[in-house]
Each structure stands twice: as structure tokens, then as C-alpha cells.
Design a protein around this motif. Structure first.
Motif, PDB file in Angstrom:
ATOM      1  N   UNK A 230       0.836  -1.207   0.000  1.00  0.00           N
ATOM      2  CA  UNK A 230       0.000   0.000   0.000  1.00  0.00           C
ATOM      3  C   UNK A 230       0.869   1.253   0.000  1.00  0.00           C
ATOM      4  N   UNK A 231       1.979   1.228   0.723  1.00  0.00           N
ATOM      5  CA  UNK A 231       2.901   2.356   0.736  1.00  0.00           C
ATOM      6  C   UNK A 231       3.458   2.603  -0.665  1.00  0.00           C
ATOM      7  N   UNK A 232       3.848   1.530  -1.340  1.00  0.00           N
ATOM      8  CA  UNK A 232       4.369   1.655  -2.702  1.00  0.00           C
ATOM      9  C   UNK A 232       3.303   2.214  -3.635  1.00  0.00           C
ATOM     10  N   UNK A 233       2.070   1.737  -3.486  1.00  0.00           N
ATOM     11  CA  UNK A 233       0.969   2.220  -4.332  1.00  0.00           C
ATOM     12  C   UNK A 233       0.726   3.718  -4.119  1.00  0.00           C
ATOM     13  N   UNK A 234       0.861   4.179  -2.879  1.00  0.00           N
ATOM     14  CA  UNK A 234       0.709   5.607  -2.614  1.00  0.00           C
ATOM     15  C   UNK A 234       1.739   6.417  -3.400  1.00  0.00           C
ATOM     16  N   UNK A 235       2.988   5.925  -3.401  1.00  0.00           N
ATOM     17  CA  UNK A 235       4.040   6.638  -4.124  1.00  0.00           C
ATOM     18  C   UNK A 235       3.795   6.575  -5.632  1.00  0.00           C
ATOM     19  N   UNK A 236       3.326   5.446  -6.116  1.00  0.00           N
ATOM     20  CA  UNK A 236       3.016   5.323  -7.537  1.00  0.00           C
ATOM     21  C   UNK A 236       1.927   6.309  -7.944  1.00  0.00           C
ATOM     22  N   UNK A 237       0.947   6.510  -7.049  1.00  0.00           N
ATOM     23  CA  UNK A 237      -0.108   7.491  -7.328  1.00  0.00           C
ATOM     24  C   UNK A 237       0.472   8.903  -7.393  1.00  0.00           C
ATOM     25  N   UNK A 238       1.428   9.185  -6.499  1.00  0.00           N
ATOM     26  CA  UNK A 238       2.066  10.502  -6.498  1.00  0.00           C
ATOM     27  C   UNK A 238       2.867  10.705  -7.783  1.00  0.00           C
ATOM     28  N   UNK A 239       3.641   9.663  -8.184  1.00  0.00           N
ATOM     29  CA  UNK A 239       4.484   9.757  -9.383  1.00  0.00           C
ATOM     30  C   UNK A 239       3.674   9.704 -10.674  1.00  0.00           C
ATOM     31  N   UNK A 240       2.552   9.003 -10.624  1.00  0.00           N
ATOM     32  CA  UNK A 240       1.747   8.823 -11.826  1.00  0.00           C
ATOM     33  C   UNK A 240       2.216   7.686 -12.709  1.00  0.00           C
TER      34      UNK A 240
END
Length: 313
Positions: A230-240
Motif C-alpha cells: 500500500x505504501x508503494x501504491x501511494x508513491x506510484x499514485x504521487x508519481x503517476x
């Protein structure tokens, strides 16, 4: 009664500087131990002087001069120690035994918060070597506190966002990955990651609160309890965009310690406890002697992890 007078030991450190400012922000008369061992560390001196400008009192004292510690302790009501327990920085946990003796001799302290700020050592009897040294040392300090009948609060139960959040818990860096990320095990173990400024805010909240006296305060804000994935997914959402995810098994992760220096091995062992054993979240808070910060202090608007990650974008 007025607000308690606070002495911060380790006030120029990673946690300590935030505790000093959190204490000043709410109006506690705040004292910071100024150790002569500072030597030529101009950055630490300038930080201490900046605290003085903000209203803090600098108090000279040294762990090699017991009476200077006693004099410092006698000036205040509460002592908060934030000395490092992380081997990648410095490991000074057992130095606190001298502070415990000074508090005992002074006889005026209504609460002591020793350097905890991580996994709860009382729950870490199963911890692996060499990482368990941190927890064993903290338990030695706890025993000394309780043997001396010093009122206390232990603040723990979380990982620092600066070391576990922004870098997506990748060892050897404090920056977020841009292409690929290591996932520990199945990536579904829950961890608690908290902004260091919020840790300081909650810590200061406890010191005049009878609900936390002689108790362990866990900082487990619900929005910041996440799995590694979930932490990684949050960063992926930030990066796009998506990262390449590489799973590392428990065996391979532990094998990575081979050839590392001692500090590195301790760090890997602690990551193992957090991400493979789930030792931040594999228990319920609520037994006698336990409290949870975000429930006690719902007025604190803590930083959510998804918002925290945006500062790295």
C-alpha cells in the motif's frame, strides 16, 4: 498549576530537535542540555543557539559530570531523553542509566520519558541477533527506572517516516525509488509509519496527562497503518506511474546481512522485525498500562502518509 518545565536531553538529534520545538510551541518552559562534548560541532551549537532565540534555556551538563546532571534535572519537572538508539547514527541507550541515577538523586521529577521511539522493547523478547541489542538495552533502562520508582511514560510503537516512509522502506537510502522497489515477503504485513514532527507533538501532549502516567503510549494513527504494498501504491499514485516490484524472501533478506558491518546488520534485523514479523502491529493496544495516541488526542491533525509522500515528488 502551570505547565511543566521540561528538560530535553539529546535536543540537537533527529527526534530531540522536534521535541524541543514542540515543547516551545505549546508554551512549556523548555530547557535543553548543552554538553561540553559538542567540541567543534558548529551545526549543533548553532541549533542550540536557535533554540535559545526561540525561548529555550540552555543548561550545561555532561554525562561525565554526575553533579552537573543532577543540577540540570533539579531545574525542571519532566525529563525527556531522545538520545540515539540507532547504530547507523550512534547507540547511546545505556548512557541513560546515569540520567536515571541523577533523577533519583534529584528527587523532584514527576515524569521521565526515556529514549524509546520505535518498536516496544517489552514485546521484543523474540528479536533476532544482532538487532535485539537495542531492545535489551532499553529494557535495562526501563528496569532501572522502575527500580528507582521514577514516574515514567514510554512512547513507542511506530517507524519514523523519514527512514521508512519517503524511501518506501528501502535500505541504504532515504530517497524514494524511481524505477524499481524491493518488496519484503508478500508485502502485506501492516506497519505503522509516523511523521517525526507528529511524534514530537504526541510526546509533549503526554507529559501533563495523568492518563499516560506510568504507561506505554503507542502512536498508531489509523491512516498511517499500511502494508508495504500500500505504501508503494501511494508513491506510484504521487508519481503517476508504476514501479517494478521485486519480491525478496525472508531467507534472502536475512542472508543480505552477510558481509555487512555491525550497524548495517542491526538495521537489517530491525527491518526484518517490522516487515516480516509485523512487530509494530501484530498485537492489540488496550491492555492495562497501554494507551494509543491518536485516540487520546484526536485534536492532533497528524500527517497522513499519502500527503507526506508528496513532499518527495
Amino acid at each position: 498549576m502551570g505547565m511543566s518545565k521540561v528538560l530535553v536531553v539529546g535536543g540537537t538529534g533527529f527526534v530531540g530537535r522536534r521535541v524541543v520545538r514542540a515543547s516551545l510551541a505549546v508554551g512549556h518552559p523548555t530547557y535543553v542540555l548543552q554538553r561540553p562534548e559538542i567540541g567543534l560541532d558548529i551545526e549543533k551549537l548553532q541549533m542550540l543557539l536557535s533554540f535559545k532565540k526561540e525561548g529555550a534555556h540552555l543548561v550545561e551538563g555532561s554525562f561525565s559530570d554526575f553533579q552537573s546532571l543532577v543540577r540540570a534535572v533539579k531545574l525542571v519537572d519532566v525529563v525527556i531523553c531522545t538520545m540515539s538508539g540507532a547504530h547507523i547514527r550512534s547507540h547511546n541507550i545505556l548512557l541513560q542509566l546515569k540520567l536515571v541515577e541523577a533523577i533519583k538523586e534529584a528527587g523532584n521529577i514527576k515524569r521521565f520519558l526515556p529514549s524509546e521511539f520505535g518498536l516496544d522493547p517489552a514485546r521484543m523478547g523474540h528479536a533476532i541477533e544482532p538487532g535485539r541489542v537495542t531492545f535489551d538495552d532499553k529494557m535495562v533502562v526501563r528496569k532501572a527506572i522502575q527500580d528507582a520508582k521514577i514516574p515514567f511514560t514510554y512512547v513507542c510503537g511506530f517507524a519514523f517516516a523519514g527512514y521508512f516512509g519517503g524511501n518506501l522502506a528501502q535500505l541504504g537510502t532515504v530517497l524514494p525509488p524511481k524505477e524499481k522497489v524491493l518488496i519484503y515477503g508478500d508485502g502485506n504485513t501492516k506497519v505503522t509509519i509516523v511523521d517525526e514532527d507528529d511524534i514530537a507533538t504526541y510526546t509533549i501532549k503526554t507529559i501533563d496527562d495523568l492518563r499516560t502516567l506510568n504507561k506505554t503510549l503507542y502512536i498508531r494513527p489509523p491512516e498511517n497503518v499500511v502494508t508495504h504494498k500500500e505504501l508503494v501504491e501511494m508513491w506510484e499514485d504521487v508519481m503517476g506511474r508504476k514501479l517494478q516490484q521485486i519480491t525478496i524472501s525472508k531467507q534472502d533478506f536475512l542472508a543480505s546481512m552477510k558481509g555487512m558491518d555491525y550497524a548495517g546488520q542491526v538495521g537489517v534485523a530491525h527491518f526484518y522485525q517490522v516487515f516480516y514479523e509485523g512487530d509494530l502491529t501484530n498485537f492489540e493496544i488496550g491492555e492495562e498500562g497501554e494507551e494509543e495516541a491518536s485516540k487520546l488526542y484526536p485534536d492532533v491533525k497528524y500527517t497522513r502518509l499519502d500527503e507526506y509522500l508528496k513532499i518527495y515528488a
